[in-house]
Design a protein around this motif. Structure first.
Motif, PDB file in Angstrom:
ATOM      1  N   SER A 249       1.195  -1.331   0.041  1.00  0.00           N
ATOM      2  CA  SER A 249       0.043   0.433   0.141  1.00  0.00           C
ATOM      3  C   SER A 249       0.532   1.122   0.185  1.00  0.00           C
ATOM      4  CB  SER A 249      -0.653   0.008   1.158  1.00  0.00           C
ATOM      5  OG  SER A 249       0.262   0.122   2.497  1.00  0.00           O
ATOM      6  N   GLY A 250       0.822   2.097  -0.589  1.00  0.00           N
ATOM      7  CA  GLY A 250       1.766   3.892  -0.584  1.00  0.00           C
ATOM      8  C   GLY A 250       1.427   4.083   0.718  1.00  0.00           C
ATOM      9  N   THR A 251       0.396   3.629   2.259  1.00  0.00           N
ATOM     10  CA  THR A 251       1.318   4.300   3.867  1.00  0.00           C
ATOM     11  C   THR A 251       2.023   3.304   3.972  1.00  0.00           C
ATOM     12  OG1 THR A 251      -1.451   4.146   4.021  1.00  0.00           O
ATOM     13  CG2 THR A 251       0.127   3.530   5.674  1.00  0.00           C
TER      14      THR A 251
ATOM     15  N   TYR B 235      -2.255  13.997   1.959  1.00  0.00           N
ATOM     16  CA  TYR B 235      -2.291  13.296   2.823  1.00  0.00           C
ATOM     17  C   TYR B 235      -1.348  12.563   2.574  1.00  0.00           C
ATOM     18  CZ  TYR B 235      -5.108   8.598   3.611  1.00  0.00           C
ATOM     19  OH  TYR B 235      -4.846   6.827   3.908  1.00  0.00           O
ATOM     20  N   ASN B 236      -0.659  11.830   3.005  1.00  0.00           N
ATOM     21  CA  ASN B 236       0.094  10.635   2.920  1.00  0.00           C
ATOM     22  C   ASN B 236       0.293   9.554   3.327  1.00  0.00           C
ATOM     23  OD1 ASN B 236       2.061  13.244   2.812  1.00  0.00           O
ATOM     24  ND2 ASN B 236       2.523  13.125   1.699  1.00  0.00           N
ATOM     25  N   GLY B 237      -1.291   8.449   3.538  1.00  0.00           N
ATOM     26  CA  GLY B 237      -1.277   7.762   3.744  1.00  0.00           C
ATOM     27  C   GLY B 237      -1.641   7.656   5.309  1.00  0.00           C
TER      28      GLY B 237
ATOM     29  N   GLU C 135       4.472  15.846  -1.395  1.00  0.00           N
ATOM     30  CA  GLU C 135       3.350  15.861  -2.901  1.00  0.00           C
ATOM     31  C   GLU C 135       3.363  16.208  -3.255  1.00  0.00           C
ATOM     32  OE1 GLU C 135      -0.728  15.093  -2.369  1.00  0.00           O
ATOM     33  OE2 GLU C 135      -1.047  13.259  -4.060  1.00  0.00           O
TER      34      GLU C 135
ATOM     35  N   SER D 268      -2.819  16.579  -3.407  1.00  0.00           N
ATOM     36  CA  SER D 268      -4.158  15.823  -4.563  1.00  0.00           C
ATOM     37  C   SER D 268      -5.499  16.460  -3.399  1.00  0.00           C
ATOM     38  CB  SER D 268      -4.130  14.830  -4.015  1.00  0.00           C
ATOM     39  OG  SER D 268      -3.337  13.725  -3.763  1.00  0.00           O
TER      40      SER D 268
ATOM     41  N   ASP E 159       6.367  11.848  -2.485  1.00  0.00           N
ATOM     42  CA  ASP E 159       5.651  10.975  -2.420  1.00  0.00           C
ATOM     43  C   ASP E 159       4.252  11.542  -3.743  1.00  0.00           C
ATOM     44  OD1 ASP E 159       2.463   9.816  -2.680  1.00  0.00           O
ATOM     45  OD2 ASP E 159       2.494  10.676  -0.296  1.00  0.00           O
TER      46      ASP E 159
ATOM     47  N   ILE F  31       2.518   9.040  -5.546  1.00  0.00           N
ATOM     48  CA  ILE F  31       1.597   7.768  -5.296  1.00  0.00           C
ATOM     49  C   ILE F  31       0.222   8.159  -6.508  1.00  0.00           C
ATOM     50  CG2 ILE F  31      -0.458   6.739  -3.976  1.00  0.00           C
ATOM     51  CD1 ILE F  31       1.810   6.590  -1.875  1.00  0.00           C
ATOM     52  N   VAL F  32      -0.075   9.598  -6.255  1.00  0.00           N
ATOM     53  CA  VAL F  32      -0.949   9.636  -7.696  1.00  0.00           C
ATOM     54  C   VAL F  32      -0.621  10.357  -8.468  1.00  0.00           C
ATOM     55  CG1 VAL F  32      -3.169  11.769  -7.429  1.00  0.00           C
ATOM     56  CG2 VAL F  32      -3.400  10.203  -5.349  1.00  0.00           C
TER      57      VAL F  32
ATOM     58  N   ALA G  20       2.351   4.257  -4.982  1.00  0.00           N
ATOM     59  CA  ALA G  20       1.639   3.026  -4.662  1.00  0.00           C
ATOM     60  C   ALA G  20      -0.097   3.336  -6.783  1.00  0.00           C
ATOM     61  CB  ALA G  20       0.578   2.789  -4.097  1.00  0.00           C
ATOM     62  N   LYS G  21      -1.210   2.395  -6.108  1.00  0.00           N
ATOM     63  CA  LYS G  21      -1.860   2.792  -7.150  1.00  0.00           C
ATOM     64  C   LYS G  21      -1.637   2.561  -8.416  1.00  0.00           C
ATOM     65  CE  LYS G  21      -4.087   6.782  -4.043  1.00  0.00           C
ATOM     66  NZ  LYS G  21      -5.270   6.497  -3.965  1.00  0.00           N
TER      67      LYS G  21
END
Ligand SMILES: Cc1ncc(COP(=O)(O)O)c(C=O)c1O
Length: 458
Positions: free
Chosen positions: A129-131, A157-159, A223, A227, A256, A258-259, A282-283
């Protein structure tokens, strides 16, 4: 009852009538899951929509209602649902074993693809997971620098890892930087002594924090387009400034992505030609299966090398499992420069179309985003920081979400939208028409230019 409460009640009633199957499942779910859900972000009142299947750009709920999915499991499904090549790769792997529990060539292949796309990730590791990716990147930075603190961005938000659960949604009267607030009960209160908070797009404050606390700061976690707070775009030169400021005091920078990985074939760092010390992913890279990855400079990532003494223990039963690896490979094989360009065009059409609906009605709003991503704010733009984003009354976002849902379009309750390669202009244009109708239905409640919002604080 206020006008907004009345409208929300009307829409909720219509929604409940259209979704009796979801309601029944939610009631059943409440007996075995707190709140009847297993993911805070997917809950919304009166009950979340229970989905039965996904096909390309669409989802079908248990009552047979169809929705064009502008969320794609929170930006992870770059090719929509059940993309045939990914589905084939997963089912072929399923017949050979989904998690053999040993290293595989598939892991090496996906790591090679990612590293080639993001040269700053000279070495990387997988998790689920991104977390976990963020957790491991933070540990890595601490182990490499021998320092204990990190700096994160307010509203980012970073998880769900404790160190990332600081000042994600702080109230408007939160005390000034750099002290953060734990995101909620259960997050260790002690975390705020190790995690400092800086506003996005404010190099001066970040530099001050780094100068003041630099010798204790292992990394700046950021990030590159925030997002969660509403697609906050970095000012020109800001991210380069973050890297330089961190480097000046010997701290690492963790991007980060992830998005934002989807914004080019190699994320925002690829677009700008910059190289953070560490990156989390992630994602998209899991092709629709659970995934996380973290990586960076080889000398930094060496803290995970089991051949050396005193290294970080990074385990995980499903790390690099075969099913995720083949799904990720299939997703990235079909996400090249042309696909990014196609999504960029679709995203630009979406942002312009939504903004046109806002402007034609004199609503106070701005559609912000980049590439395939968008966020609707009901306040004047540009929205440069988390505190800027707080100007949007929350009820307007809820109304937009519910209004679009009733018209067959899924967006995040906080009004995040993402396009995917299964979409065409038709879906985007349909979304914009539906959005205009939602603004019409809510004409008495959406803020107007020169008038402001009747719902400030709601
Ligand atoms: C920027 C960012 N970082 C980290 C995460 C956490 O990822 P995951 O949900 O896979 O744990 C998310 C999830 O939405 C995210 O958007």
């Amino acid at each position: 009852m206020s006008i907004i409460e009345d409208l929300e009640r009307q829409l909720s009633t219509t929604y409940a009538l259209r979704t009796p199957g979801s309601r029944a499942l939610h009631e059943r779910a409440q007996r075995v899951m707190p709140g009847g859900d297993t993911r805070t972000g997917t809950f919304y009142p009166p009950h979340p929509t229970f989905m039965e299947r996904g096909e390309g750009s669409e989802l079908v709920d248990v009552d047979g209602n169809r929705y064009v999915d502008f969320l794609g499991n929170y930006t992870s499904l770059i090719h929509g649902h059940a993309e045939p090549r990914i589905a084939a790769a997963i089912s072929e792997q399923a017949s050979r074993g989904t998690a053999l529990g040993y290293p595989s060539e598939q892991q090496v292949a996906l790591a090679e693809v990612i590293s080639a796309r993001m040269p700053s990730m000279q070495q990387l590791r997988f998790c689920n997971s991104g977390t976990e990716a963020v957790m491991n990147a933070i540990r890595c930075a601490r182990a490499f620098t021998g320092r204990r603190m990190i700096v994160k961005i307010e509203g980012g938000y970073n998880g769900a890892y404790d160190a990332a659960q600081v000042s994600v949604n702080p109230g408007p009267h939160t005390p000034p930087y750099p002290t953060g607030v734990p995101e909620g009960p259960g997050v260790s209160p002690g975390v705020i002594s190790e995690v400092l908070v800086a506003p996005f797009n404010d190099l001066e404050t970040l530099t001050w924090i780094l100068t003041r606390y630099g010798r204790d700061i292992a990394a700046v976690l950021i990030e590159p387009v925030v997002s969660m707070a509403g697609m906050l775009l970095p000012d020109v030169g800001y991210l380069q400034g973050v890297l330089a400021a961190a480097r000046a005091v010997g701290s690492l920078t963790i991007f980060d992505e992830i998005v934002t990985f989807r914004l080019s074939t190699g994320g925002v760092q690829g677009m700008l030609g910059i190289e953070p010390d560490l990156t989390t992913l992630a994602k998209v890279i899991g092709g629709g299966l659970p995934v996380g990855a973290f990586g960076g400079r080889a000398e930094v990532m060496a803290v995970f090398d089991p051949r050396r003494g005193g290294t970080i223990s990074h385990s995980g039963t499903y790390n690099g499992n075969n099913a995720t690896m083949v799904a990720g490979l299939a997703a990235l094989e079909t996400y090249g420069v042309d696909d990014v360009a196609m999504l960029d065009a679709l995203g630009a059409r979406m942002r312009a179309g939504l903004q046109r609906e806002i402007d034609e009605r004199g609503v106070l709003g701005c559609v912000q985003g980049v590439g395939s991503l968008a966020h609707v704010h009901y306040c004047a733009g540009p929205v440069r920081t988390y505190r800027d984003a707080l100007r949007t009354p929350r009820a307007t976002s809820r109304l937009t979400h519910l209004g679009l849902l009733l018209r067959g379009y899924l967006v995040a309750p906080r009004n995040l939208l993402a396009v995917n390669t299964a979409m065409t202009d038709a879906e985007v244009d349909g979304l914009c028409v539906a959005f205009g109708e939602v603004l019409d239905v809510g004409r008495d409640v959406f803020p107007r230019i020169g008038v402001g919002s009747a719902m400030a604080g709601t």
